[in-house]
Design an enzyme around this catalytic site. Structure first.
Site, PDB file in Angstrom:
ATOM      1  NE  ARG A 139      79.125  76.408  43.699  1.00  0.00           N
ATOM      2  CZ  ARG A 139      79.221  77.828  43.707  1.00  0.00           C
ATOM      3  NH1 ARG A 139      79.432  78.448  42.900  1.00  0.00           N
ATOM      4  NH2 ARG A 139      79.281  78.175  44.983  1.00  0.00           N
ATOM      5  NE  ARG A 156      84.139  79.723  43.938  1.00  0.00           N
ATOM      6  CZ  ARG A 156      83.949  80.242  42.933  1.00  0.00           C
ATOM      7  NH1 ARG A 156      84.535  79.985  41.667  1.00  0.00           N
ATOM      8  NH2 ARG A 156      82.703  80.952  42.647  1.00  0.00           N
ATOM      9  CD  GLU A 214      80.511  78.076  59.855  1.00  0.00           C
ATOM     10  OE1 GLU A 214      80.611  78.557  58.715  1.00  0.00           O
ATOM     11  OE2 GLU A 214      80.872  77.359  60.619  1.00  0.00           O
ATOM     12  CE  LYS A 216      76.062  84.710  44.346  1.00  0.00           C
ATOM     13  NZ  LYS A 216      76.320  83.056  43.706  1.00  0.00           N
ATOM     14  CB  THR A 217      79.890  86.434  45.257  1.00  0.00           C
ATOM     15  OG1 THR A 217      80.968  85.626  45.901  1.00  0.00           O
ATOM     16  CG2 THR A 217      80.485  87.683  44.704  1.00  0.00           C
ATOM     17  N   GLY A 248      76.738  80.095  44.827  1.00  0.00           N
ATOM     18  CA  GLY A 248      76.792  79.897  46.356  1.00  0.00           C
ATOM     19  C   GLY A 248      75.708  81.031  47.112  1.00  0.00           C
ATOM     20  CG  ASP A 259      83.351  85.191  39.222  1.00  0.00           C
ATOM     21  OD1 ASP A 259      82.588  84.488  40.033  1.00  0.00           O
ATOM     22  OD2 ASP A 259      84.432  85.020  39.075  1.00  0.00           O
ATOM     23  CG  ASP A 260      82.418  81.198  37.418  1.00  0.00           C
ATOM     24  OD1 ASP A 260      83.171  81.593  36.461  1.00  0.00           O
ATOM     25  OD2 ASP A 260      82.764  80.457  38.261  1.00  0.00           O
ATOM     26  CE  LYS A 271      91.936  75.353  77.338  1.00  0.00           C
ATOM     27  NZ  LYS A 271      91.623  74.555  78.076  1.00  0.00           N
ATOM     28  NE  ARG A 317      77.508  79.493  51.113  1.00  0.00           N
ATOM     29  CZ  ARG A 317      77.742  78.556  50.126  1.00  0.00           C
ATOM     30  NH1 ARG A 317      78.382  78.791  49.080  1.00  0.00           N
ATOM     31  NH2 ARG A 317      76.820  77.403  50.130  1.00  0.00           N
ATOM     32  CG  ASP A 363      83.704  84.513  47.390  1.00  0.00           C
ATOM     33  OD1 ASP A 363      83.163  84.206  48.540  1.00  0.00           O
ATOM     34  OD2 ASP A 363      83.849  83.512  46.568  1.00  0.00           O
TER      35      ASP A 363
HETATM   36  P1  FBP Z   1      79.804  82.129  44.538  1.00  0.00           P
HETATM   37  O1  FBP Z   1      81.001  82.562  43.929  1.00  0.00           O
HETATM   38  O2  FBP Z   1      78.790  81.421  43.774  1.00  0.00           O
HETATM   39  O3  FBP Z   1      79.016  83.424  45.069  1.00  0.00           O
HETATM   40  O4  FBP Z   1      80.135  81.210  45.771  1.00  0.00           O
HETATM   41  C1  FBP Z   1      81.051  81.630  46.797  1.00  0.00           C
HETATM   42  C2  FBP Z   1      81.392  80.614  47.777  1.00  0.00           C
HETATM   43  O5  FBP Z   1      80.586  80.752  49.009  1.00  0.00           O
HETATM   44  C3  FBP Z   1      82.784  80.481  48.000  1.00  0.00           C
HETATM   45  O6  FBP Z   1      83.306  81.433  48.902  1.00  0.00           O
HETATM   46  C4  FBP Z   1      83.277  78.963  48.432  1.00  0.00           C
HETATM   47  O7  FBP Z   1      84.333  78.667  47.807  1.00  0.00           O
HETATM   48  C5  FBP Z   1      82.238  78.538  47.452  1.00  0.00           C
HETATM   49  O8  FBP Z   1      80.968  79.145  47.442  1.00  0.00           O
HETATM   50  C6  FBP Z   1      81.425  76.990  47.931  1.00  0.00           C
HETATM   51  O9  FBP Z   1      80.627  76.347  47.136  1.00  0.00           O
HETATM   52  P2  FBP Z   1      79.804  75.251  47.440  1.00  0.00           P
HETATM   53  O10 FBP Z   1      78.660  76.131  48.008  1.00  0.00           O
HETATM   54  O11 FBP Z   1      79.413  74.648  46.115  1.00  0.00           O
HETATM   55  O12 FBP Z   1      80.479  74.299  48.560  1.00  0.00           O
END
Ligand code: FBP
Length: 559
Positions: free
Chosen positions: A146, A253, A428, A203-204, A82, A176-177, A243, A430, A206
């Site tokens: 991915r 994730r 929004e 990177k991430t 991501g 991580d992956d 309201k 990323r 998350d």
């Molecule tokens: P990474 O772990 O690859 O950094 O991705 C994180 C993330 O942004 C998560 O927060 C989210 O669930 C996922 O990617 C969404 O993936 P996609 O871009 O494939 O919709």
């Protein structure tokens, strides 16, 4: 007509700060190595799988130690997974370090993620290209993907592509992956004496790729600041119109770091933390009751509005859901190849699935709205993860909370009104323009990656520490990837993966949040952080996240 925004125009000129020792220039850095390391868990299995790269020492750069090599080196770079703000600056730092070391060095960008190196899709990065992307958000310079790298065939093809371009090192920028990919590739390259080394960069958005050596993954700083701005705006709207209840799902994730950090920045009425739900073994019904009680108590005092933050990964932390999802994962891994299942109608699929689940999971599955059932059965990503970004947990909770409030009304214990708005904030944030922190941190990570390459190391993650201090005091080095690994079940079998860092319930961030949440629930203590500032006083523009301040400094600057 404008080609780029005035802000972007200014940001292109920003010179990111480099970590202390790196600022001396790539040719003045020396390497020192510490003690041998171990993986966090499953040492025997990990060692067996990563014979050539297992257990290496932690690396540190300073002005004393061994000189780095200055031989000519071509490098290939991959953006993986991501998007996260700052990816372009990792590449810029890597590029600048390479060109400073030797003008003849070439940097090749593999296109569209890890598949680029297998399929031989690449472009050479030049000054002209690089200068358009400095300090910008997104991964569009070369794209991302991915694809999982794991087969002999993929590795062999990658080797051929690298040989044809005379590439001596590969940098994988990922979570991580993706860094598990990096480690597998490093092992294969070493075992086959190819002479090609592999370095990762953390990177991430998350925030779950962190440990003693990696204080923060890049992108977390900018993404959380972006979400905090949006949530601050919503809180102001809620407080003005009085309201709506806004249920906001936030990306992340697995771990709830994003939710926790954003809560600390904005002080909403309700924040769910997946790790707490798991630790307390809370059922879906208990979570709904917790939310409904807060809504009722505000409603009964005339406040029919509020903001609730929901972590994207919540669903997998609810013990009953976790058991059900784990059975679904194994089941779907088999059914993937079953054409009868693939061709069946949705209704038949639900019936078949339900008949194969144990009775408790089947009951839970059947109780879910059809839309959620369908979302739970969607394809897993190439690494075997449930695509939680596609599961509308915020809507599921709204539906269930509404039912609970109706019951409470019938019992005469709730007198308010409940009008809802559902949001999902992920994409929004990323690709937002990186904050000063991410711009500087990423540039240093990339520059440092080349220092690791020139040290001849492989299977390492670029590490920049001491990040709550000014960049001049940042510490540069490398951490062996195998040190972070353990074995986990993916696609129905045990695989080596980098262990995710989850929110620690006895850690300083959650503890601080816990102290305040009751007050935030009932009173209106909203904070409106506003937009990320790029220019102005350092106390506004160079602030790190509250998470980092609490974890590293044990002293929050702005809570
Ligand atoms: P990474 O772990 O690859 O950094 O991705 C994180 C993330 O942004 C998560 O927060 C989210 O669930 C996922 O990617 C969404 O993936 P996609 O871009 O494939 O919709």
């Amino acid at each position: 007509m404008r080609e780029i925004s005035p802000l972007q125009q200014e940001r292109l000129k920003y010179q990111p700060k480099l970590a202390g020792v790196l600022a001396q220039g790539i040719n003045n850095i020396k390497l020192s190595l510490g003690e041998a390391t171990q993986s966090v868990k499953d040492q025997e299995e990990i060692q067996k799988l990563f014979k050539n790269v297992y257990g290496k020492p932690i690396a540190k750069f300073s002005t004393t130690g061994e000189d780095l090599s200055n031989e000519l080196k071509n490098v290939g770079v991959i953006l993986s997974g991501g998007q996260a703000p700052g990816g372009h600056n990792v590449i810029a730092g890597l590029y600048d370090a390479m060109k400073t070391a030797n003008k003849e060095n070439k940097l090749y960008g593999f296109l569209g993620g890890p598949s680029g190196i297998v399929d031989g899709k690449y472009m050479e990065l030049t000054d002209e290209i690089m200068d358009k992307y400095r300090n910008t958000g997104g991964f569009d310079i070369i794209g991302s993907g991915r694809t999982k790298l794991e087969t002999q065939e993929q590795f062999q093809k990658a080797l051929e592509v690298c040989k044809s371009l005379n590439i001596g090192a590969i940098v994988i920028i990922g979570g991580d992956d993706s860094n598990t990919n990096a480690c597998l590739l490093a092992q294969w390259m070493a075992q086959n004496n190819t002479g090609i080394t592999v370095i990762g960069c953390p990177k991430t958005i998350d925030g779950d790729l962190k440990n003693d050596q990696i204080e923060i993954s890049f992108g977390f700083d900018t993404a959380t600041k972006t979400y905090a701005e949006l949530i601050g705006n919503i809180q102001r709207d809620a407080n003005s119109a009085k309201k709506y209840w806004h249920f906001i799902k936030l990306m992340g994730r697995s771990a709830s770091h994003v939710c926790l950090e954003v809560a600390m920045q904005t002080q909403p009425n309700i924040t769910l933390i997946g790790e707490e739900v798991e630790a307390k073994s809370q059922s879906l019904d208990e979570i709904v009751t917790y939310m409904a009680n807060i809504i009722a108590s505000r409603g009964n005092s005339g406040k029919n509005f509020g903001v609730a933050l929901i972590p994207e990964g919540l669903i997998e932390f609810i013990p009953e859901m976790k058991v059900m999802i784990s059975s679904l994962n194994d089941m779907l891994a088999k059914l993937e190849k079953d054409s009868n299942y693939q061709d069946a109608s949705q209704k038949d699929k639900y019936e078949l699935i339900s008949s194969k689940l144990d009775s408790k999971s089947a009951k839970l599955f059947n109780s879910l709205p059809t839309q959620i059932k369908a979302q739970l059965l969607m394809d897993r990503d190439p690494h075997g993860n449930v695509q939680v970004s596609k599961i509308e947990t915020e809507k599921l909770l709204i539906e269930m909370v509404r039912k609970k409030l109706d019951e409470m009304k019938a019992q005469g214990i709730y007198k308010g009104k409940f009008a809802d708005q559902a949001h999902f904030f992920g994409y929004e944030g990323r690709c937002a323009m990186p904050s000063n922190f991410d711009a500087d941190y990423c540039y240093s990570l990339g520059y440092n990656a080349f220092a690791l390459i020139q040290s001849g190391l492989t299977g390492y993650l670029s590490s920049i520490k001491n990040t709550t201090k000014p960049a001049s005091q940042w510490i540069a080095g490398g951490v062996p990837l195998t040190m972070m690994m353990n074995m986990e079940r993916r696609h129905g079998s045990m695989k080596p993966v980098i262990k995710k860092a989850l929110v620690e319930l006895d850690g300083p961030v959650f503890k601080e949040f816990e102290k305040h949440r009751q007050k935030w629930a009932i009173n209106d203590c909203y904070i409106f952080p506003g937009a990320i500032q790029y220019f102005g006083p350092s106390s506004v523009c160079d602030l790190t996240t509250i998470t980092l301040q609490l974890e590293q400094e044990k002293r929050p600057v702005n809570v």
